[in-house]
Design a protein around this motif. Structure first.
Motif, short mmCIF file in Angstrom:
data_model
loop_
_atom_site.label_atom_id
_atom_site.label_comp_id
_atom_site.label_asym_id
_atom_site.label_seq_id
_atom_site.Cartn_x
_atom_site.Cartn_y
_atom_site.Cartn_z
N GLU A 49 2.34 4.96 8.65
CA GLU A 49 1.43 6.12 8.34
C GLU A 49 1.80 6.71 6.77
O GLU A 49 2.79 6.74 6.39
CB GLU A 49 2.06 7.43 9.20
CG GLU A 49 0.77 8.45 9.19
CD GLU A 49 1.10 9.55 10.26
OE1 GLU A 49 0.90 10.53 10.14
OE2 GLU A 49 1.83 9.36 11.20
N ASN A 50 0.39 7.02 6.36
CA ASN A 50 0.52 7.66 5.08
C ASN A 50 0.72 8.97 5.01
O ASN A 50 0.12 9.81 5.60
CB ASN A 50 -0.99 7.49 4.16
CG ASN A 50 -1.22 6.07 3.95
OD1 ASN A 50 -0.46 5.19 3.63
ND2 ASN A 50 -2.44 5.73 3.82
N LEU A 51 1.83 9.74 4.35
CA LEU A 51 2.15 11.07 4.10
C LEU A 51 0.97 11.74 3.34
O LEU A 51 0.38 10.96 2.42
CB LEU A 51 3.39 11.49 3.65
CG LEU A 51 4.65 10.78 4.16
CD1 LEU A 51 5.83 11.00 3.44
CD2 LEU A 51 4.69 11.63 5.42
N PRO A 52 0.72 12.89 3.77
CA PRO A 52 -0.64 13.47 3.03
C PRO A 52 -0.06 13.97 1.56
O PRO A 52 1.23 14.28 1.40
CB PRO A 52 -0.85 14.56 3.85
CG PRO A 52 0.41 15.06 4.66
CD PRO A 52 0.97 13.72 4.77
N LEU A 53 -0.70 14.36 0.73
CA LEU A 53 -0.69 14.95 -0.49
C LEU A 53 -1.52 16.11 -0.85
O LEU A 53 -2.82 16.12 -0.42
CB LEU A 53 -1.22 13.84 -1.39
CG LEU A 53 -0.90 14.27 -3.11
CD1 LEU A 53 0.13 14.55 -3.47
CD2 LEU A 53 -1.66 13.27 -4.07
N SER A 54 -1.06 17.21 -1.11
CA SER A 54 -1.85 18.30 -1.16
C SER A 54 -2.32 18.48 -2.54
O SER A 54 -1.83 18.04 -3.44
CB SER A 54 -0.94 19.62 -0.83
OG SER A 54 0.02 19.79 -1.84
N ALA A 55 -3.32 19.41 -2.60
CA ALA A 55 -4.26 19.49 -3.89
C ALA A 55 -2.97 20.09 -4.93
O ALA A 55 -2.98 20.16 -6.15
CB ALA A 55 -5.32 20.43 -3.86
N ALA A 85 -6.68 14.66 -3.94
CA ALA A 85 -5.77 14.59 -2.81
C ALA A 85 -6.11 13.68 -1.62
O ALA A 85 -5.17 13.16 -1.03
CB ALA A 85 -5.28 16.01 -2.76
N GLU A 86 -7.29 13.95 -1.26
CA GLU A 86 -7.82 13.24 -0.11
C GLU A 86 -7.92 11.83 -0.56
O GLU A 86 -7.64 11.04 0.25
CB GLU A 86 -9.29 13.81 0.04
CG GLU A 86 -9.17 15.31 0.70
CD GLU A 86 -10.44 15.94 1.00
OE1 GLU A 86 -11.56 15.34 0.70
OE2 GLU A 86 -10.58 16.95 0.83
N LEU A 87 -8.41 11.33 -1.69
CA LEU A 87 -8.86 9.94 -1.91
C LEU A 87 -7.60 9.17 -2.28
O LEU A 87 -7.57 7.95 -2.04
CB LEU A 87 -9.86 10.10 -3.03
CG LEU A 87 -11.23 10.24 -2.68
CD1 LEU A 87 -12.09 10.50 -3.91
CD2 LEU A 87 -11.93 9.63 -1.63
N LEU A 88 -6.57 9.68 -2.80
CA LEU A 88 -5.62 8.92 -3.44
C LEU A 88 -4.69 8.40 -2.53
O LEU A 88 -4.56 6.98 -2.76
CB LEU A 88 -4.65 9.85 -4.58
CG LEU A 88 -3.75 9.25 -5.60
CD1 LEU A 88 -4.44 7.96 -6.36
CD2 LEU A 88 -3.08 10.05 -6.49
N PRO A 89 -4.00 8.86 -1.49
CA PRO A 89 -3.49 8.11 -0.36
C PRO A 89 -4.27 6.93 -0.09
O PRO A 89 -3.56 5.71 0.16
CB PRO A 89 -3.29 9.11 0.77
CG PRO A 89 -3.15 10.50 -0.21
CD PRO A 89 -4.30 10.33 -1.09
N VAL A 90 -5.24 7.09 0.56
CA VAL A 90 -6.14 5.84 0.98
C VAL A 90 -6.31 4.63 -0.12
O VAL A 90 -6.24 3.63 0.37
CB VAL A 90 -7.37 6.35 1.93
CG1 VAL A 90 -8.41 6.83 1.01
CG2 VAL A 90 -7.71 5.22 2.75
N THR A 91 -6.85 5.09 -1.24
CA THR A 91 -6.80 4.50 -2.22
C THR A 91 -5.72 3.36 -2.46
O THR A 91 -5.70 2.47 -2.71
CB THR A 91 -7.15 5.12 -3.62
OG1 THR A 91 -8.59 5.92 -3.38
CG2 THR A 91 -7.44 4.01 -4.63
N VAL A 92 -4.59 4.03 -2.97
CA VAL A 92 -3.17 3.20 -3.05
C VAL A 92 -2.94 2.49 -1.99
O VAL A 92 -2.64 1.34 -2.07
CB VAL A 92 -1.98 4.20 -3.17
CG1 VAL A 92 -0.73 3.61 -3.34
CG2 VAL A 92 -2.33 5.12 -4.51
N ASP A 93 -3.13 2.90 -0.43
CA ASP A 93 -2.79 2.16 0.58
C ASP A 93 -3.75 1.05 0.32
O ASP A 93 -3.27 -0.25 0.74
CB ASP A 93 -2.98 3.03 1.55
CG ASP A 93 -2.46 2.20 2.98
OD1 ASP A 93 -1.68 1.29 2.95
OD2 ASP A 93 -3.25 2.34 4.01
#
Length: 103
Positions: A49-55, A85-93
């Motif tokens: 699971e991707n950990l969330p990133l806060s703004a 912050a919403e886009l970066l985790p899914v993009t890196v993944d």
């Protein structure tokens, strides 16, 4: 791995292009790692699971980049930080299917 969806708007496309300065995701990832967010990055690169990133975390790590994006788009830095912050985790993944970023 989370499904990657292309950015839905020109604003989102500009956010990504400006943040990465044309050098790929690796540049942003390295800045985040240096800012102490390695545990989150590792989750995006790994199979779990991707950990969330806060703004707020993103603003502390990449404030200058976010300010530049805000100026270019006419948005506030807070709005930019939230969107990235919403886009970066899914993009890196999405760009690291084997746990490695493209070179």
């Amino acid at each position: 791995m989370a499904a990657f969806e292309a950015p839905a708007s020109p604003l989102e496309q500009l956010l990504i292009a400006t943040l990465y300065d044309g050098s790929g995701v690796g540049a942003a990832v390295e800045e985040l790692r240096q800012a102490g967010l390695g545990d989150k990055l590792d989750s995006w690169l790994g199979a779990g699971e991707n950990l969330p990133l806060s703004a707020d975390e993103l603003s502390k790590a990449l404030g200058g980049s976010l300010e530049r994006i805000a100026v270019v788009t006419g948005s506030s830095a807070d709005v930019v930080a939230q969107k990235v912050a919403e886009l970066l985790p899914v993009t890196v993944d999405s760009v690291s299917p084997n746990g490695e970023l493209p070179s």
